[in-house]
Design a protein around this motif. Structure first.
Motif, PDB file in Angstrom:
ATOM      1  N   GLU A  37      28.293  22.237 -28.966  1.00  0.00           N
ATOM      2  CA  GLU A  37      28.083  23.460 -29.737  1.00  0.00           C
ATOM      3  C   GLU A  37      26.938  24.125 -29.055  1.00  0.00           C
ATOM      4  N   VAL A  38      27.212  25.364 -28.701  1.00  0.00           N
ATOM      5  CA  VAL A  38      26.180  26.408 -27.995  1.00  0.00           C
ATOM      6  C   VAL A  38      25.826  27.670 -29.108  1.00  0.00           C
TER       7      VAL A  38
ATOM      8  N   THR B  64       0.777  -1.144  -0.024  1.00  0.00           N
ATOM      9  CA  THR B  64      -0.176  -0.045  -0.027  1.00  0.00           C
ATOM     10  C   THR B  64       0.941   1.297   0.054  1.00  0.00           C
ATOM     11  N   ILE B  65       0.260   2.471  -0.345  1.00  0.00           N
ATOM     12  CA  ILE B  65       0.884   3.680  -0.424  1.00  0.00           C
ATOM     13  C   ILE B  65       1.086   4.060   1.045  1.00  0.00           C
ATOM     14  N   LYS B  66       2.302   4.549   1.742  1.00  0.00           N
ATOM     15  CA  LYS B  66       2.288   5.210   2.619  1.00  0.00           C
ATOM     16  C   LYS B  66       2.698   6.509   2.795  1.00  0.00           C
ATOM     17  N   HIS B  67       2.918   7.284   1.799  1.00  0.00           N
ATOM     18  CA  HIS B  67       3.217   8.647   1.787  1.00  0.00           C
ATOM     19  C   HIS B  67       3.329   9.258   0.621  1.00  0.00           C
ATOM     20  N   THR B  68       3.145  10.594   0.250  1.00  0.00           N
ATOM     21  CA  THR B  68       3.183  11.140  -0.963  1.00  0.00           C
ATOM     22  C   THR B  68       3.657  12.604  -0.808  1.00  0.00           C
ATOM     23  N   SER B  69       4.297  13.124  -1.798  1.00  0.00           N
ATOM     24  CA  SER B  69       4.823  14.591  -1.692  1.00  0.00           C
ATOM     25  C   SER B  69       4.898  15.304  -3.102  1.00  0.00           C
ATOM     26  N   VAL B  70       4.906  16.480  -3.278  1.00  0.00           N
ATOM     27  CA  VAL B  70       5.433  16.931  -4.606  1.00  0.00           C
ATOM     28  C   VAL B  70       6.449  18.056  -4.377  1.00  0.00           C
ATOM     29  N   LEU B  71       7.728  17.955  -4.908  1.00  0.00           N
ATOM     30  CA  LEU B  71       8.564  18.930  -4.868  1.00  0.00           C
ATOM     31  C   LEU B  71       8.508  19.986  -6.280  1.00  0.00           C
ATOM     32  N   PRO B  72       8.369  21.146  -6.017  1.00  0.00           N
ATOM     33  CA  PRO B  72       8.219  21.934  -7.221  1.00  0.00           C
ATOM     34  C   PRO B  72       9.597  22.470  -8.076  1.00  0.00           C
ATOM     35  N   LEU B  73      10.332  21.264  -8.169  1.00  0.00           N
ATOM     36  CA  LEU B  73      11.478  21.567  -8.998  1.00  0.00           C
ATOM     37  C   LEU B  73      11.561  20.255  -9.790  1.00  0.00           C
ATOM     38  N   GLY B  74      12.150  20.521 -11.072  1.00  0.00           N
ATOM     39  CA  GLY B  74      12.115  19.397 -12.112  1.00  0.00           C
ATOM     40  C   GLY B  74      13.140  19.809 -13.213  1.00  0.00           C
ATOM     41  N   GLY B  75      12.913  19.075 -14.436  1.00  0.00           N
ATOM     42  CA  GLY B  75      13.775  19.147 -15.388  1.00  0.00           C
ATOM     43  C   GLY B  75      13.635  20.735 -16.012  1.00  0.00           C
ATOM     44  N   ASP B  76      12.718  21.483 -15.994  1.00  0.00           N
ATOM     45  CA  ASP B  76      12.830  22.924 -16.102  1.00  0.00           C
ATOM     46  C   ASP B  76      13.923  23.671 -15.389  1.00  0.00           C
ATOM     47  N   ASN B  77      14.136  23.362 -14.329  1.00  0.00           N
ATOM     48  CA  ASN B  77      15.283  23.929 -13.426  1.00  0.00           C
ATOM     49  C   ASN B  77      16.649  23.599 -13.972  1.00  0.00           C
ATOM     50  N   LEU B  78      16.936  22.416 -14.586  1.00  0.00           N
ATOM     51  CA  LEU B  78      17.871  21.982 -15.233  1.00  0.00           C
ATOM     52  C   LEU B  78      18.185  23.138 -16.404  1.00  0.00           C
ATOM     53  N   THR B  79      17.027  23.076 -17.412  1.00  0.00           N
ATOM     54  CA  THR B  79      17.110  23.749 -18.491  1.00  0.00           C
ATOM     55  C   THR B  79      17.574  25.222 -18.057  1.00  0.00           C
ATOM     56  N   TYR B  80      16.923  25.694 -17.105  1.00  0.00           N
ATOM     57  CA  TYR B  80      17.169  27.132 -16.942  1.00  0.00           C
ATOM     58  C   TYR B  80      18.787  27.439 -16.252  1.00  0.00           C
ATOM     59  N   ASP B  81      19.259  26.318 -15.593  1.00  0.00           N
ATOM     60  CA  ASP B  81      20.633  26.444 -15.224  1.00  0.00           C
ATOM     61  C   ASP B  81      21.523  26.521 -16.576  1.00  0.00           C
ATOM     62  N   ILE B  82      21.284  25.628 -17.358  1.00  0.00           N
ATOM     63  CA  ILE B  82      22.163  25.467 -18.623  1.00  0.00           C
ATOM     64  C   ILE B  82      21.938  26.850 -19.476  1.00  0.00           C
TER      65      ILE B  82
ATOM     66  N   THR C 161      15.066  27.763 -25.298  1.00  0.00           N
ATOM     67  CA  THR C 161      15.069  26.829 -26.122  1.00  0.00           C
ATOM     68  C   THR C 161      16.240  26.074 -26.766  1.00  0.00           C
ATOM     69  N   ASP C 162      17.220  26.704 -26.875  1.00  0.00           N
ATOM     70  CA  ASP C 162      18.766  26.204 -27.168  1.00  0.00           C
ATOM     71  C   ASP C 162      19.024  25.347 -25.853  1.00  0.00           C
ATOM     72  N   ALA C 163      18.841  25.898 -24.961  1.00  0.00           N
ATOM     73  CA  ALA C 163      19.206  25.020 -23.700  1.00  0.00           C
ATOM     74  C   ALA C 163      18.544  23.882 -23.315  1.00  0.00           C
ATOM     75  N   GLU C 164      17.250  23.618 -23.770  1.00  0.00           N
ATOM     76  CA  GLU C 164      16.535  22.417 -23.845  1.00  0.00           C
ATOM     77  C   GLU C 164      17.288  21.428 -24.799  1.00  0.00           C
ATOM     78  N   LYS C 165      17.510  21.923 -26.130  1.00  0.00           N
ATOM     79  CA  LYS C 165      17.979  21.025 -26.876  1.00  0.00           C
ATOM     80  C   LYS C 165      19.331  20.479 -26.525  1.00  0.00           C
ATOM     81  N   ILE C 166      20.188  21.406 -25.824  1.00  0.00           N
ATOM     82  CA  ILE C 166      21.551  20.980 -25.393  1.00  0.00           C
ATOM     83  C   ILE C 166      21.474  20.240 -24.309  1.00  0.00           C
ATOM     84  N   LYS C 167      20.387  20.236 -23.313  1.00  0.00           N
ATOM     85  CA  LYS C 167      20.129  19.274 -22.211  1.00  0.00           C
ATOM     86  C   LYS C 167      19.817  17.786 -22.955  1.00  0.00           C
TER      87      LYS C 167
END
Length: 407
Positions: A271-272, A220-238, A247-253
């Motif tokens: 290539e950037v 059975t399920i015991k615990h759930t949670s949602v963290l408001p961070l994801g792949g978009d944060n990786l793209t922004y960092d790039i 757009t280019d950062a997403e393609k590079i990722k």
């Protein structure tokens, strides 16, 4: 012989995906899939209804063409930082000294009788176990003898407006909504085995806008949670680190990304593209790894902290399963194993037939899981539309018959 057609609609931050399943006596056959970039959501929450509706229509039309059928109703996944889960329990006396369906409904109602803010609504009431006269671990107490019945449940709540906007977008795209399902719960249907649920597993749905956690133990399920961070944060960092457009950062990722620097060769380059007419640049791929690795480590460390805080860290005996679009980044397993100090695998959709090669990617786990969830619960569901009166009272009544509006 055709069966029931079930459609899972994953309305995500980076993509909207529709998967069509034909439910037959011998299993679920995937007969169609459509996907379109998502342009109306941020961190799992609708911020532009018209853009979201257009993206849904595109994904549905593509799925209809592939499946060769008309789609009129869907199961929708929900996520976002507004989603909260907590455990509750209730107890009743057995009047007839035997557990009937009426008594089961009563004890779940008692366990669900908790104060909920006016701006929130119950999405799921998930039974963890029943206890009859101090005998715990019971999955189905129907017909058992006793004088006291107790239920332990996991309740998932979400923002009323966020859920309402998802339904509204689907309705404007010409679709009825059969049910709203927590995304990691849907993903678990597609990627976890029965043994993993029983032994104890942490499922991490590493998406574009959010990273969702669901802990299973004892089936059975015991615990759930949602963290408001994801792949978009990786793209922004790039984008910031390499001075590139999003757009280019997403393609590079997607093309060059790696979340573990040690896996990158010293002579590898990327290539950037230049911004606003500037010349493109050739950089060491090692720089990209040094940008992505700390952010991935941070996200997994926050998830690990949530595991510890939940108190169920010790129940994760079979390890961690990472799924979702961002889990396809090379090096994810190695970084996760360093953070969680336990075996980690990538979760691919399983238990399906048909167009398996089309949907056999972690990014489609939620949509496939929605089909499997719908196949299991379809006899209990009825369609609803946003124009119905008292929509959320109707949603609760139709999703969980035993739940009564306590607000």
């Amino acid at each position: 012989m055709a069966g029931d057609i079930i459609v899972g609609l994953d309305i995500g931050t980076t993509k909207i995906c529709a998967v069509v399943g034909d439910v037959r006596p011998d299993g679920i056959e995937i007969i169609g899939m459509g996907s379109h970039p998502s342009e109306g959501l941020r961190k799992g929450v609708v911020i532009n209804i018209e853009n979201t509706v257009d993206s849904i229509k595109e994904a549905i039309e593509e799925a209809e063409t592939m499946a060769g059928c008309e789609i009129s109703s869907v199961y929708i996944g929900i996520a976002g930082g507004h989603v909260k889960g907590f455990n509750s329990q209730g107890v009743i006396a057995l009047k007839e000294k035997e557990v009937t369906q009426k008594e089961i409904d009563r004890v779940i109602e008692a366990a669900s009788a908790v104060a909920i803010p006016m701006d929130r609504e119950v999405i799921h009431t998930l039974v963890q176990e029943y206890i009859v006269d101090d005998q715990g671990g019971i999955i189905d107490p129907l017909g058992m003898s006793g004088v006291r019945l107790e239920a332990r449940v996991h309740i998932v709540t979400g923002s009323v407006t966020s859920a309402q906007n998802l339904i509204k977008c689907a309705n404007r795209a010409g679709l009825d909504v059969c049910d709203i399902v927590l995304q990691p719960l849907a993903s678990s249907e597609a990627v976890l085995s029965r043994e993993e649920r029983t032994l104890g597993t942490a499922l991490i749905d590493f998406g574009g806008g959010t990273t969702d956690l669901a802990i299973f133990s004892g089936g059975t399920i015991k615990h759930t949670s949602v963290l408001p961070l994801g792949g978009d944060n990786l793209t922004y960092d790039i984008a910031v680190g390499l001075r590139a457009s999003k757009t280019d950062a997403e393609k590079i990722k997607i093309r060059y990304g790696c979340s573990l620097s040690s896996l990158i060769g010293p002579d590898e380059t990327i290539e950037v593209p230049g911004v606003a007419g500037r010349k493109s640049r050739t950089l060491s791929r090692q720089i990209l790894g040094e940008i992505l690795e700390p952010r991935v480590e941070e996200i997994f460390s926050l998830i690990y902290g949530e595991m510890v805080h939940s108190g169920y860290e010790g129940d994760i005996r079979s390890g961690v399963v990472v799924t979702g679009g961002s889990s396809e980044l090379p090096g994810i397993v190695e970084v996760a194993e360093q953070v969680f100090d336990t075996p980690v695998r990538i979760g691919y959709p399983q238990g399906i037939k048909g167009l398996v090669e089309v949907v056999n990617r972690p990014m489609y786990a939620t949509a496939v899981g929605l089909v499997i969830y719908g196949a299991k619960t379809r006899k209990k569901q009825k369609k609803f539309r946003i124009r119905d009166n008292n929509i959320f009272n109707r949603v609760m009544a139709r999703m969980k018959k035993w739940f009564k509006d306590i607000i």
